[in-house]
Design an enzyme around this catalytic site. Structure first.
Site, PDB file in Angstrom:
ATOM      1  CE1 TYR A   1     -18.409  11.836 -14.308  1.00 11.48           C
ATOM      2  CE2 TYR A   1     -17.148  11.861 -12.280  1.00 11.48           C
ATOM      3  CZ  TYR A   1     -17.957  11.201 -13.181  1.00 11.48           C
ATOM      4  OH  TYR A   1     -18.307   9.905 -12.939  1.00 11.48           O
TER       5      TYR A   1
ATOM      6  NE  ARG B   1      -2.877   0.368   3.361  1.00 13.65           N
ATOM      7  CZ  ARG B   1      -2.204   0.552   4.520  1.00 13.65           C
ATOM      8  NH1 ARG B   1      -1.515   1.649   4.728  1.00 13.65           N
ATOM      9  NH2 ARG B   1      -2.231  -0.375   5.463  1.00 13.65           N
TER      10      ARG B   1
ATOM     11  CG  ASP C   1     -10.799  16.756 -13.814  1.00 13.71           C
ATOM     12  OD1 ASP C   1     -10.107  16.251 -14.734  1.00 13.71           O
ATOM     13  OD2 ASP C   1     -11.753  16.165 -13.291  1.00 13.71           O
TER      14      ASP C   1
ATOM     15  CE  LYS D   1     -13.771   8.686 -17.870  1.00 14.68           C
ATOM     16  NZ  LYS D   1     -13.712   9.050 -16.530  1.00 14.68           N
TER      17      LYS D   1
HETATM   18  C1  LIG Z   1     -13.486  15.123 -16.141  1.00 14.19           C
HETATM   19  C2  LIG Z   1     -13.597  13.939 -15.224  1.00 14.19           C
HETATM   20  N1  LIG Z   1     -13.000  13.982 -14.032  1.00 14.19           N
HETATM   21  C3  LIG Z   1     -13.071  12.941 -13.170  1.00 14.19           C
HETATM   22  C4  LIG Z   1     -13.790  11.813 -13.477  1.00 14.19           C
HETATM   23  C5  LIG Z   1     -13.875  10.688 -12.462  1.00 14.19           C
HETATM   24  O1  LIG Z   1     -13.000   9.657 -12.801  1.00 14.19           O
HETATM   25  P1  LIG Z   1     -13.221   8.131 -12.438  1.00 14.19           P
HETATM   26  O2  LIG Z   1     -14.427   7.661 -13.172  1.00 14.19           O
HETATM   27  O3  LIG Z   1     -11.939   7.469 -12.896  1.00 14.19           O
HETATM   28  O4  LIG Z   1     -13.390   8.041 -10.968  1.00 14.19           O
HETATM   29  C6  LIG Z   1     -14.421  11.714 -14.703  1.00 14.19           C
HETATM   30  C7  LIG Z   1     -15.195  10.509 -15.044  1.00 14.19           C
HETATM   31  O5  LIG Z   1     -15.946  10.477 -15.988  1.00 14.19           O
HETATM   32  C8  LIG Z   1     -14.328  12.818 -15.604  1.00 14.19           C
HETATM   33  O6  LIG Z   1     -14.939  12.791 -16.796  1.00 14.19           O
END
Ligand SMILES: Cc1ncc(COP(=O)(O)O)c(C=O)c1O
Length: 377
Positions: free
Chosen positions: A99, A46, A171, A196
């Site tokens: 998101y 971990r 982000d 992604k």
């Molecule tokens: C812009 C963005 N940030 C964060 C996330 C969250 O990521 P995760 O699904 O890997 O937890 C997403 C998921 O669709 C996203 O599109």
């Protein structure tokens, strides 16, 4: 080194035991120690795992940070950042069309720990300025936003936040460091869903956060170990493999994105289109300043739920599904899928209408994609 070289080599020395070119998947929970306090720097998985640490080093180099930490999902990475930056009595500002899962985390969980959130249009720096309070500790921005693709001026927002002693988190999932490097634009922390574009093949869920300040890096490493939402060795290996081709994939997403956006912009059925690469997009000039590409994410409004539903049932090559950033084209309906957790009136205010369709343009032959969309129309 150049970005393409770093994408392939940064953090990835050939394996010292065998010379393996590819970093092995260290699928172990613990490490044998020579004696009490005598070990090779690895005690428990971990805390330290060589595969995960290679990915973390690679991402720190690509995003130009001092360190990176990988988590079990993008949301786990964002959760860890809330542990890093926020405590009871603090205030945070967040882009108003982030998101949906990010909003859900802040509104349904973190808020209950006594942290106040304001959701503002971060594309308008005056709105951020007005929302700042003496106790604002985090300004969280997504640019471009998901799914409306609005652009926030990272240096401007950073200047406002820093005057108040607040950290700026970006982000960067949609752009990746290949097209946008927020730490070079004065932000403090970058977060990604590696699920992604970074992984890029729709076969792993993960997240990573990259820090600019050493003190934040040390604290986040502590949180990663203490809270424990680490990325597995196998997923770390998949993401490392994905990143090797990130530049060529992003160029291909970008090329296809521009072609599909131009095609959609010419269709009478499309009431509104959101793609920062189109000169008609309100953030186009700013996008050209702080990004080196526009990517493959496009949202377009078909006017009604009925039209969107029919369209989504007719596409064949474009797969209906949540998520984005894979080599294959994915198409989705934000109002009922990714953004279902955002209240309906708020969705409508933001433009996430029932007729809105989001497409993550893949790297297939673009004429095949356009033929599929044409058929659906
Ligand atoms: C812009 C963005 N940030 C964060 C996330 C969250 O990521 P995760 O699904 O890997 O937890 C997403 C998921 O669709 C996203 O599109």
């Amino acid at each position: 080194m150049g970005f393409r070289t770093d994408a392939i080599h940064a953090g990835q020395e050939p394996d010292p035991t065998t010379g393996a070119v590819t970093i092995p998947i260290y699928q172990t929970s613990t490490y044998v120690q020579e004696g009490i306090g005598k070990h090779k720097g690895f005690e428990y998985a971990r805390t330290q795992n060589p595969t995960r640490m290679a990915l973390e080093k690679n991402m720190a180099v690509l995003e130009r940070g001092v360190a990176g930490y990988a988590f079990a999902s993008g949301m786990a990475a964002t959760t860890a950042l809330t542990h890093l930056l926020l405590k009871q009595g603090d205030h945070a500002i967040c882009s108003d069309n982030v998101y949906g899962g990010t909003f859900r985390l802040f509104d349904k969980i973190v808020r209950h720990y006594g942290v106040d959130f304001d959701y503002v249009n971060t594309s308008n720096p005056a709105d951020v300025e007005n929302a700042m309070r003496p106790n604002t500790r985090m300004v969280f921005i997504e640019t471009p936003t998901n799914p409306i693709m609005s652009i926030t001026d990272i240096p401007k927002i950073s200047k406002i936040a820093h005057r108040n002693g607040s950290r700026v988190v970006v982000d960067n999932t949609f752009m990746t460091p290949y097209f946008q490097r927020p730490l070079e634009l004065d932000a403090d922390i970058v977060v990604h869903s590696t699920t992604k574009y970074l992984n890029g093949h729709s076969d792993s869920v993960g997240g990573v956060a990259i820090l600019k300040h050493q003190e934040d890096a040390e604290r986040l490493q502590f949180i990663q170990n203490a809270a424990g939402a680490i990325l597995s060795p196998f997923d770390s290996w998949l993401v490392l493999r994905g990143i090797k081709t990130l530049p060529v994939r992003m160029d291909a997403h970008n090329e296809n994105g521009i072609e599909v956006a131009n095609y959609l912009a010419g269709k009478k059925e499309v009431k509104k289109i959101y793609y920062p690469g189109l000169p008609t997009h309100p953030g186009h000039d700013l996008a050209k300043q702080q990004m080196t590409g526009f990517g493959g994410m496009i949202a377009f409004d078909l006017g009604s739920l009925d039209h969107a539903k029919r369209f989504l049932e007719r596409v064949k090559l474009c797969s209906l599904g949540e998520s984005l950033g894979g080599v294959e084209t994915l198409i989705s309906h934000p109002a009922t899928m990714t953004h279902a957790s955002v209240p309906a009136d708020e969705r409508n205010r933001l433009g996430i209408t029932d007729g809105l369709v989001r497409i993550s343009v893949g790297i297939e032959d673009v004429q095949d994609l356009i033929a599929d969309l044409e058929n659906a129309f």
